[in-house]
Design an enzyme around this catalytic site. Structure first.
Site, short mmCIF file in Angstrom:
data_model
loop_
_atom_site.label_atom_id
_atom_site.label_comp_id
_atom_site.label_asym_id
_atom_site.label_seq_id
_atom_site.Cartn_x
_atom_site.Cartn_y
_atom_site.Cartn_z
N HIS A 72 0.85 -1.11 -0.08
CA HIS A 72 -0.20 0.00 -0.04
C HIS A 72 0.71 1.25 0.00
O HIS A 72 1.86 1.34 0.99
CB HIS A 72 -1.05 0.06 1.37
CG HIS A 72 -1.97 -0.96 0.84
ND1 HIS A 72 -3.13 -0.83 1.74
CD2 HIS A 72 -2.35 -1.93 0.26
CE1 HIS A 72 -4.08 -1.47 1.27
NE2 HIS A 72 -3.52 -2.41 0.50
N TYR A 201 -9.73 5.75 6.78
CA TYR A 201 -9.91 6.17 8.18
C TYR A 201 -10.86 7.31 8.34
O TYR A 201 -10.61 8.22 7.41
CB TYR A 201 -8.59 6.59 8.89
CG TYR A 201 -7.31 5.71 8.93
CD1 TYR A 201 -6.70 5.11 8.07
CD2 TYR A 201 -7.46 5.02 10.37
CE1 TYR A 201 -5.60 4.02 8.33
CE2 TYR A 201 -6.52 3.86 10.43
CZ TYR A 201 -5.45 3.57 9.52
OH TYR A 201 -4.64 2.70 9.88
N PRO A 293 -5.20 0.99 18.41
CA PRO A 293 -4.83 0.41 17.02
C PRO A 293 -4.88 1.41 15.68
O PRO A 293 -4.48 1.10 14.94
CB PRO A 293 -6.07 -0.74 16.82
CG PRO A 293 -7.11 -0.16 17.76
CD PRO A 293 -6.33 0.49 19.07
N LYS A 297 0.08 0.46 14.97
CA LYS A 297 1.69 0.34 15.39
C LYS A 297 1.92 -0.72 16.22
O LYS A 297 3.46 -1.08 16.51
CB LYS A 297 1.97 1.58 16.21
CG LYS A 297 1.90 2.85 15.07
CD LYS A 297 3.39 2.97 14.27
CE LYS A 297 3.30 3.94 13.14
NZ LYS A 297 3.56 2.96 12.04
N TYR A 385 3.49 6.96 9.77
CA TYR A 385 2.74 5.61 9.36
C TYR A 385 3.38 4.54 8.64
O TYR A 385 3.04 3.41 9.14
CB TYR A 385 1.47 6.19 8.17
CG TYR A 385 0.40 5.18 8.29
CD1 TYR A 385 -0.66 5.03 8.97
CD2 TYR A 385 0.47 4.01 7.35
CE1 TYR A 385 -1.75 4.14 8.79
CE2 TYR A 385 -0.38 3.02 7.18
CZ TYR A 385 -1.54 3.13 8.06
OH TYR A 385 -2.62 2.30 7.93
C1 PHB Z 1 -6.44 -4.03 10.81
O1 PHB Z 1 -6.44 -4.37 9.56
O2 PHB Z 1 -6.92 -4.51 11.57
C2 PHB Z 1 -6.06 -2.64 10.89
C3 PHB Z 1 -5.64 -1.74 10.01
C4 PHB Z 1 -5.01 -0.45 10.34
C5 PHB Z 1 -5.34 -0.07 11.74
C6 PHB Z 1 -5.79 -0.94 12.62
C7 PHB Z 1 -6.16 -2.08 12.39
O3 PHB Z 1 -4.86 1.20 12.01
#
Ligand code: PHB
Ligand code: APR
Length: 394
Positions: A72, A201, A293, A297, A385
């Site tokens: 990505h 997000y 989450p 990280k 990120y």
């Molecule tokens: C996930 O795919 O579980 C996931 C991805 C990004 C995040 C948190 C969880 O920031």
């Protein structure tokens, strides 16, 4: 039994450490309280930073990840009903992340351990760590009604947030920093194509949401929910309905819904233990720190602890030097606090906090607008990120 390093916990941290030590010819035994199947049933995030990818390669377990993982190059932030892309690759001079589920990564590490005939004890009860402040630490446990003892040079506490290693340290020797957030994440996994080829997000008036994925045919979605919500009360239909309300129109049109494979609610916490070394015992991964989450990280910070720890132990055995061991805690904490800061900040930016009024929502919107339209602001998100560099100095 005798080993050089007794590793407590067979999650990603313990397994990765075991693999790196084995590659360097250092003997280790892993002691895990659950079964292997139970370890594999835990669903966690799956975004790997470059340093984590490199480490899995170094451990010799990267083959399937490179075949099946998805690269990505950006993420999208949705607020005020509109999506905006953060082009991580351009903003960081070519860095990317890999989407590869933690379950798959754990399985690869478990398979590699079996293939190399390395010793792992699953289903160990009453695991206890002793004398780690002396030159002769020990680990004891019970299995199938029998008692066992392992003599070792070092203990690696890779036993997660609820583990025994951190709990065995005298309270006066440890400082714990903690923040618990007033909401949880309700996650749903489904065999449906992801709504978009990158992660979205979402800051919506109804609360945060995240559109993530495991592969081109498997999606992972999350909704911010009150801590009082019970997962049994959330039908699949109610989940999809609520997600739709937090999406933009285009995503709503593209969303493919289906039966859930897994659904669970996770609380959000920031937590750090200082220090991470107690004599001849080290804490690594979730045993020493937890992040919310947002930004994924957790696994990446765990992997870099393991990098520093394996480096320190290899230096000890091959060069007879204790400098890596002595630097371990400080080195890890420097990077951990930056990861903690980013996860806390990103959580604040994207969630609706109970008891906060309409003015906070306006502040968030203004900050998002600033970040998206400022190259420096966007770069700050992108750099964090994709992951900050490893530092071996200091
Ligand atoms: C996930 O795919 O579980 C996931 C991805 C990004 C995040 C948190 C969880 O920031
Ligand atoms: N004795 C033996 N094993 C134990 C004990 C104990 N007393 N307590 C816990 N364990 C085991 C758990 O059963 C688990 O398998 O330790 C392991 C810890 O694994 P994780 O919780 O996955 O922690 P870690 O390996 O550090 O992985 C960090 O997991 O939660 C994510 O965000 C986190 O992705 C990151 C990763």
């Amino acid at each position: 039994m005798r080993t050089q390093v007794a590793i407590i916990g067979a999650g990603p941290s313990g397994l990765l450490l075991g693999q790196l030590l084995a590659k360097a010819g250092i003997h280790a035994i892993i002691v895990e309280r659950q079964t292997g199947d139970h370890v594999l049933s835990r669903i966690r995030a799956g975004i790997l930073e470059q340093v984590c990818i490199d480490l899995l390669d170094e451990a010799g377990v990267g083959e399937r990840m490179h075949k099946e993982g998805l690269i990505h190059r950006g993420i999208e932030l949705l607020y005020n009903g509109k999506r905006n892309r953060i082009d991580m690759e351009t903003l960081t001079g070519g860095k990317k992340v890999m989407v590869y589920g933690q379950t798959e990564l754990t399985k690869d590490l478990m398979d590699a351990r079996v293939a190399a005939d390395l010793h792992t004890v699953y289903g160990a009860h009453g695991v206890a760590v002793h004398d780690f402040d002396s030159a002769k630490p020990r680990v004891t446990y019970e299995k199938d009604g029998k008692s066992y003892e392992i003599d070792c040079d070092f203990i690696a506490g890779c036993d997660g947030f609820h583990g025994v290693c951190r709990a065995s340290v005298p309270r006066r020797s440890i400082t714990e920093y903690e923040k618990v957030y007033p909401f949880g994440w309700l996650g749903l996994l489904s065999d449906t194509p992801p709504v978009h080829d990158e992660l979205i997000y979402i800051n919506s008036p109804r609360g945060f949401a995240l559109c993530s994925q495991r592969s081109k045919t498997r999606s992972r979605y999350y909704l911010q929910v009150p801590l009082t919500d019970k997962v049994e009360e959330w039908t699949d239909e109610a989940f999809w309905q609520e997600l739709r309300l937090r999406l933009d129109e285009k995503a709503r049109d593209h969303l493919v819904t289906g039966q859930s494979i897994e659904k669970s609610i996770a609380p959000l916490r920031s937590f750090v233990t200082e220090p991470l070394r107690f004599g001849r015992m080290f804490l690594a991964g979730d045993a020493g720190h937890i992040v919310p989450p947002t930004g994924a990280k957790g696994l990446n910070l765990a992997a870099t602890d393991v990098k520093y720890l394996s480096h320190a132990l290899i230096e000890y055995y091959t060069d007879k030097s204790e400098s890596g061991i002595n630097a371990y805690s400080e080195r890890c904490l420097k990077r951990i606090w930056k990861g903690e800061r980013f996860s806390w900040w990103f959580t604040h930016l994207m969630h609706r906090f109970p008891n906060e009024g309409t003015i906070e929502a306006k502040f968030q919107e203004a900050e998002l607008d600033y970040l998206i339209h400022s190259e420096a602001g966007s770069r700050m998100i992108a750099e964090n990120y994709v992951g900050l560099p490893l530092e071996f100095g200091g």
